[in-house]
Design a protein around this motif. Sequence first.
Motif, PDB file in Angstrom:
ATOM      1  N   ALA A  89     -34.964 -73.145 -34.889  1.00 47.11           N
ATOM      2  CA  ALA A  89     -34.723 -74.770 -34.047  1.00 47.11           C
ATOM      3  C   ALA A  89     -33.783 -74.720 -33.069  1.00 47.11           C
ATOM      4  O   ALA A  89     -33.683 -75.361 -31.744  1.00 47.11           O
ATOM      5  N   ARG A  90     -32.522 -74.183 -33.433  1.00 45.31           N
ATOM      6  CA  ARG A  90     -31.124 -74.355 -32.525  1.00 45.31           C
ATOM      7  C   ARG A  90     -31.261 -73.178 -31.655  1.00 45.31           C
ATOM      8  O   ARG A  90     -29.996 -73.047 -30.931  1.00 45.31           O
ATOM      9  N   LEU A 109     -18.198 -71.572 -25.946  1.00 41.17           N
ATOM     10  CA  LEU A 109     -18.635 -71.674 -27.222  1.00 41.17           C
ATOM     11  C   LEU A 109     -19.251 -73.224 -27.322  1.00 41.17           C
ATOM     12  O   LEU A 109     -18.307 -74.106 -26.975  1.00 41.17           O
ATOM     13  N   HIS A 110     -20.008 -73.380 -28.179  1.00 44.23           N
ATOM     14  CA  HIS A 110     -20.660 -74.565 -28.636  1.00 44.23           C
ATOM     15  C   HIS A 110     -19.432 -75.385 -29.638  1.00 44.23           C
ATOM     16  O   HIS A 110     -18.813 -74.530 -30.426  1.00 44.23           O
ATOM     17  N   THR A 123     -23.720 -59.417 -30.519  1.00 45.16           N
ATOM     18  CA  THR A 123     -24.916 -59.951 -29.742  1.00 45.16           C
ATOM     19  C   THR A 123     -24.595 -61.501 -29.989  1.00 45.16           C
ATOM     20  O   THR A 123     -23.976 -62.042 -31.104  1.00 45.16           O
ATOM     21  N   ILE A 124     -25.328 -62.243 -28.997  1.00 46.92           N
ATOM     22  CA  ILE A 124     -24.867 -63.863 -29.250  1.00 46.92           C
ATOM     23  C   ILE A 124     -26.344 -64.522 -29.210  1.00 46.92           C
ATOM     24  O   ILE A 124     -27.387 -64.018 -28.770  1.00 46.92           O
ATOM     25  N   VAL A 125     -26.356 -65.724 -29.651  1.00 45.82           N
ATOM     26  CA  VAL A 125     -27.323 -66.573 -29.466  1.00 45.82           C
ATOM     27  C   VAL A 125     -26.958 -67.816 -28.841  1.00 45.82           C
ATOM     28  O   VAL A 125     -25.826 -68.226 -29.008  1.00 45.82           O
ATOM     29  N   SER A 126     -27.669 -68.432 -27.748  1.00 45.53           N
ATOM     30  CA  SER A 126     -27.001 -69.528 -26.954  1.00 45.53           C
ATOM     31  C   SER A 126     -28.439 -70.193 -26.573  1.00 45.53           C
ATOM     32  O   SER A 126     -29.519 -70.078 -26.821  1.00 45.53           O
ATOM     33  N   ILE A 186     -22.690 -70.678 -26.030  1.00 43.25           N
ATOM     34  CA  ILE A 186     -23.044 -69.934 -27.248  1.00 43.25           C
ATOM     35  C   ILE A 186     -22.872 -70.773 -28.641  1.00 43.25           C
ATOM     36  O   ILE A 186     -22.241 -71.074 -28.872  1.00 43.25           O
ATOM     37  N   LEU A 187     -24.005 -70.350 -29.421  1.00 47.76           N
ATOM     38  CA  LEU A 187     -24.430 -70.979 -30.516  1.00 47.76           C
ATOM     39  C   LEU A 187     -23.863 -69.925 -31.710  1.00 47.76           C
ATOM     40  O   LEU A 187     -23.397 -70.581 -32.909  1.00 47.76           O
ATOM     41  N   GLU A 188     -24.108 -68.787 -31.799  1.00 47.76           N
ATOM     42  CA  GLU A 188     -23.731 -67.914 -32.841  1.00 47.76           C
ATOM     43  C   GLU A 188     -23.368 -66.575 -32.220  1.00 47.76           C
ATOM     44  O   GLU A 188     -23.855 -66.102 -31.045  1.00 47.76           O
TER      45      GLU A 188
END
Length: 287
Positions: free
Chosen positions: A163-164, A196-197, A264-267, A272-274
């Motif tokens: 979801a995020r 970063l978030h 690797t990143i999730v955004s 960037i969230l993770e």
Amino acid sequence: MSPHDQIFETHRPRLLALAYRMLGTRADAEDTVQDAWLRWRQADPADVRDPTGWLVATVTRLGIDRLRLASHARTDYVGPWLPEPLTIDDSPGPAGRAELAEQVSIAFLALLERLGPEERAAFLLREVFDYDYAHIAAMLGHGEANCRQMVHRARERVQAGRARFPEVAPERHRALLERFLHASSSGDRDAIMALLHADARLRSDGGGKAIAALRPLEGADRIARLYRAVARRAPHGTHWRLGRVNGELAGLRFVDGRLKSVTTIVSDGERILEVLNQMNPDKLRLH
């Protein structure tokens, strides 16, 4: 090669794809497919009416057994456990099909760790490999209604984790990753914080064989302070470059020409969230 062997080789890529998504490591996936091969060699061809169904069911059941054993072994794992990349390419060239990269992204495979073995198998067979519930029920030895419920629960849990993670344009994702790699390699705390978030999360898998955070880090400030400290202690000969992990854009860190980590990143396209760092040397092999 006998016709019986040729049938198996025709299906090997699909079987490996299923086993890898179930198990999250290339070695376990290859071993599972090899076990299925041995059972296939022992099977009487006259008794196998549907080779595809027989092979997929065999790999699924073997994978479930391995997942159950792995869940016990991972309780003793040092630090966070992250999936092993199936492919690491030290070139940022074009990715393969976007949906394929998404199905084997490190973030997606890590989400699957939330699921129990049979739940994970049912979810993958339905959502990724598009089997109907009658086939899934036969493979898992459960009723169709039970399989529907397993897939429903698994879908909810995976979607809750996703979801995020909204869909982000590739150019935005690449720009964020490049800026993050530059900021983290120089130890620029303010620049890292800006990318970063506030509630960003970092997970690093060192497996007890590489120096890594022993638990996930929460919050932009904590993550930025860690990267600042790491940059100050980076050995001579350290450099980053873009590459691809399972078709997904990633940062590859080399020391004296040897691959030491993949990031690797999730955004959300803005922040960037993770951040996911694979640092376990047993899981880092260039292909």
